[in-house]
Design a protein around this motif. Sequence first.
Motif, PDB file in Angstrom:
ATOM      1  N   LEU A 177      35.716  30.496  36.119  1.00 25.86           N
ATOM      2  CA  LEU A 177      37.125  30.138  36.134  1.00 25.86           C
ATOM      3  C   LEU A 177      37.946  31.094  35.281  1.00 25.86           C
ATOM      4  N   ALA A 181      40.614  33.764  36.765  1.00 28.36           N
ATOM      5  CA  ALA A 181      42.013  33.630  36.364  1.00 28.36           C
ATOM      6  C   ALA A 181      42.532  34.925  35.750  1.00 28.36           C
ATOM      7  N   THR A 182      41.699  35.576  34.939  1.00 26.73           N
ATOM      8  CA  THR A 182      42.115  36.836  34.323  1.00 26.73           C
ATOM      9  C   THR A 182      42.273  37.933  35.372  1.00 26.73           C
ATOM     10  N   LEU A 206      43.080  37.521  38.529  1.00 29.20           N
ATOM     11  CA  LEU A 206      44.316  37.237  39.258  1.00 29.20           C
ATOM     12  C   LEU A 206      45.542  37.614  38.436  1.00 29.20           C
ATOM     13  N   PHE A 207      45.500  37.343  37.142  1.00 28.39           N
ATOM     14  CA  PHE A 207      46.651  37.681  36.297  1.00 28.39           C
ATOM     15  C   PHE A 207      46.871  39.194  36.255  1.00 28.39           C
TER      16      PHE A 207
END
Length: 470
Positions: free
Chosen positions: A166, A170-171, A173-174
Motif C-alpha cells: 500500500l 501510494a508513493t 502514484l504520488f
Amino acid sequence: MNIHVPAQRPAPDQAAAPAAPAPEAVAPGWGRVLRVTVARASLAMVVALVIWSVLPLLAGWTPRVILSGSMEPRIHVGDIVVTRTVPGASVTKGQVITVKDPDHPAKTRTHRVLRRASDGTIVTKGDANPQADSSHISNENVLGLGVVRVPYVGRPAYWMAEQNWLALGATTLFLGWCMVTVLPGSRKPEDTDGDDQNGPSGVTRRYARSRRAAATVAVAAMVVGAATGPAEAAFKRVAANPASVWSAAASFGGYSDSVLADSPQFYWRLGESSGTSAADAKNGRTGQVTGTYTWGKSGAIARQSSETALGVDGGYVNQPTSLSSGTAFSVETWLKTTRSTGGGLVSLITGTGPERSLYMGADGKVRFGRNGTALVTSTTALNDGSWHHVVYTNAGSGSVRAKLYVDGALVAQSATGVTATTSGNWRAGQAQWSGNWPGTPDQYFRGDLDEVAVYGTTLTAQRVTAHYAS
C-alpha cells in the motif's frame, strides 16, 4: 438601355482560408499554482536525495539501505548510509561502521564503535540497543566507515521487506502525479479536431505520451530507492527495537508457528501470568514450576501477542513425565541474564543427575555436555543482559554430530555427540550437578527463560535460522 452588372467578388479560396483564431488562453487559478508548486518541490527533493545516494558510487563508496531501527534516533529505517572503505585498524570510538556480521556470515551490520576489547577486536553497539553486541568484530571484517546519511530514499526497500504494498503503491502514484502536473502541456486542449501531427490531435497525442513518460519516470525513481545498496544484516538482539539492522520483520507472531512446524516433544511458551504450571503448546506435557520464580517478565519475542517470560532465581520448570531421548534430538531456549554464576538451562535429569544438559558456565559461555563433559562451547559470553536464542542439535550419525547455535548462527560443532538413548525428566532452569562440569556452573540458572522446546529430531541449520528469523 445599357445594363451595368457589377463585377462579382471571386469565391474565397477554401485552401487559403485563414485558421480560426486560437481560443483565448485561460489564466491558471490559484489551485493549479499550488499543485504545481507542491509537485515541483516534491520532485526536486526526491531528485536531490537520489543524486546524493548514487553520486558517491563515482568515488567508489557504497550506499546501504537501513531496514531497522537499531541506530535510531540518528539513523532511521529507510535511510541510506554511504560508507567508504577504510582499514579496520583505523576505526575509533564513536564512528559508525559497516561490518560482516560474525553471527550471520552472509549478512552485514551497521553499528557504532563502542570500544576496543583487550584482544584488539572491535566492540560495537546500536544506538537504540541497551547493551553492546555480544559478538566482537575483527579488523578484517570492517567493510566501511559511514560518511553520509541520506534520509528516506531507501523507504521502498523497507516497504518491500515488510511487504507494505500500500505504501509502495501510494508513493509511486504520488510521484507519477507530480510528474504529470509539472510537465508542459499537461492541461488537455479543448479542440481535438484535425489530423495534423502539429495540430490539436498531435498535441493530444504528445500529451498522452507525456503522461506515459511521467509514469515511467516515477516507477524508475521507486526502483532507485528500492535497489540502492545492499539491504543486509541481522539485528543483534530483540531488545528496544522490533527488528534487525537491515532485515526488518513485519511481525514476530510467526515464531511459535515455526517451532510447532518442527513437531517438538514439548514446547513451554512460559507466557503464564500466575500459577505453578507451564502449559505445553504441542502435546499437553505440562511442566511443574517450583522454587523462586516470577511470571510476566518481558519476553524474548517483543512483538508477539501476549508475550511474557519466566524469571527464575532458585526456581525451575520440571517435566514430571519421563521421556525417552535418543541420539537424534534438539534443545532450544531463549535466555537473558547478567549473572556470573551460570546454571542449568535445559537438562535431562536421570536417577544419577543431569545425563545431558544445555547450560551456562560461570564465565557466561553456553555449553552442551553429558556426564560431566562439555561437547560444544559458545565463543562468547551471553550474560550481557540481552535476549539470546540458543539451540543445541545432536545427530545420530555423521562426521559432525554436535552443533551449537547462538542467535541463528552456528558457533561451535564437534564430531563427538550423544551416542546412547536414555530416559529421564526434562528440566528448565536447574540441573543438580554430580561432579565437576566445565565452566563450574551453579545448579540454578538465575535470569529469564522463554520459549523452551525439546525435539526428538535433529533440527537443520536452515530450520534453526528460520526459527530465529521469524
